[in-house]
Design a protein around this motif. Sequence first.
Motif, PDB file in Angstrom:
ATOM      1  N   CYS A  18       0.820  -1.219   0.000  1.00 16.11           N
ATOM      2  CA  CYS A  18       0.000   0.000   0.000  1.00 16.11           C
ATOM      3  C   CYS A  18       0.852   1.265   0.000  1.00 16.11           C
ATOM      4  CB  CYS A  18      -0.955  -0.017   1.189  1.00 16.11           C
ATOM      5  SG  CYS A  18      -2.278  -1.229   0.960  1.00 16.11           S
ATOM      6  N   ARG A  39      -6.781  -2.519  -1.197  1.00 14.51           N
ATOM      7  CA  ARG A  39      -5.800  -3.217  -2.029  1.00 14.51           C
ATOM      8  C   ARG A  39      -5.758  -4.694  -1.673  1.00 14.51           C
ATOM      9  NH1 ARG A  39      -3.547  -5.133  -5.277  1.00 14.51           N
ATOM     10  NH2 ARG A  39      -1.545  -4.804  -6.291  1.00 14.51           N
ATOM     11  N   HIS A  40      -6.107  -5.018  -0.448  1.00 14.84           N
ATOM     12  CA  HIS A  40      -6.034  -6.396   0.058  1.00 14.84           C
ATOM     13  C   HIS A  40      -6.872  -6.459   1.332  1.00 14.84           C
ATOM     14  CE1 HIS A  40      -3.461  -4.824   3.215  1.00 14.84           C
ATOM     15  NE2 HIS A  40      -2.803  -4.173   2.276  1.00 14.84           N
ATOM     16  N   CYS A  52      -6.786  -3.838   4.391  1.00  9.94           N
ATOM     17  CA  CYS A  52      -6.244  -2.573   3.870  1.00  9.94           C
ATOM     18  C   CYS A  52      -6.993  -1.415   4.527  1.00  9.94           C
ATOM     19  CB  CYS A  52      -6.447  -2.538   2.357  1.00  9.94           C
ATOM     20  SG  CYS A  52      -5.986  -0.991   1.572  1.00  9.94           S
ATOM     21  N   ARG A  53      -6.261  -0.374   4.902  1.00 13.17           N
ATOM     22  CA  ARG A  53      -6.879   0.803   5.540  1.00 13.17           C
ATOM     23  C   ARG A  53      -6.727   2.051   4.672  1.00 13.17           C
ATOM     24  NH1 ARG A  53      -2.990   0.946  10.083  1.00 13.17           N
ATOM     25  NH2 ARG A  53      -1.779  -0.149   8.514  1.00 13.17           N
ATOM     26  N   CYS A  54      -6.408   1.853   3.394  1.00 12.28           N
ATOM     27  CA  CYS A  54      -6.162   2.993   2.511  1.00 12.28           C
ATOM     28  C   CYS A  54      -7.465   3.678   2.104  1.00 12.28           C
ATOM     29  CB  CYS A  54      -5.435   2.527   1.255  1.00 12.28           C
ATOM     30  SG  CYS A  54      -3.792   1.886   1.599  1.00 12.28           S
TER      31      CYS A  54
HETATM   32 ZN   LIG Z   1      -3.952  -0.370   1.784  1.00 13.57          ZN
END
Ligand SMILES: [Zn+2]
Length: 208
Positions: free
Chosen positions: A86, A121-122, A125-127
């Motif tokens: 990420c 993204r997976h 994920c925390r994006c």
């Molecule tokens: Zn992420």
Amino acid sequence: MAAVDRAGDILAERHDAALRVLAAASSGGLPAILAGLREATKAVPQVRRVASWVVVRAAADGSAAVATALGVGRVWVAERTACVVCTAYAGLVAADGGEFPAGLTFGVRPADRSPVPDPPRHPRCRCRTVPWSDAWAAPDVLPYPRALRREAERSIAKGFALDSEPTSVRVAAAERLLRSGPDLPASVRAFAARAVRDGIFPPVPAGI
Ligand SMILES: [Zn+2]
């Protein structure tokens, strides 16, 4: 199937698995009940993963909707302790309606090769993304995407990671980053070089 629907399926699967274990337990009694409970409670982390995915995806969808309404792109924002995959996306800008590039990572192991529409993204994920236009850059101020990129490289150099990510992965990522000649202060590069030499980063300070 919408990811949110998956939670109901997980609960049903675990319920059935627990009943199968209970029915097959020849001894009966407490051991059988505990074995059944173990099956049932496997649902907890599975549902938690689904919930996290749904929240991250909903936030990304919301950001994309705003970006489209404004006719601008989206810039990828990663947590400071995001994984080596990420962090490689931090600061990248996707055009309005476009996707992020495939396969980026600061790690050694190649990531998958499909373009990335949006976070997550997976699993876990925390994006997120936020709308962005280059026209919004202020004179004499580092543009937001470049600031995000620099912070991501700093995170790799400093080993800012969650405990769940192996130290060896982060050390290898720092080594690759150093080889790429990052635009980071000499003190940060020296910190990363020490970690690469020692094969370990100092503990991540509280609050990171
Ligand atoms: Zn992420």
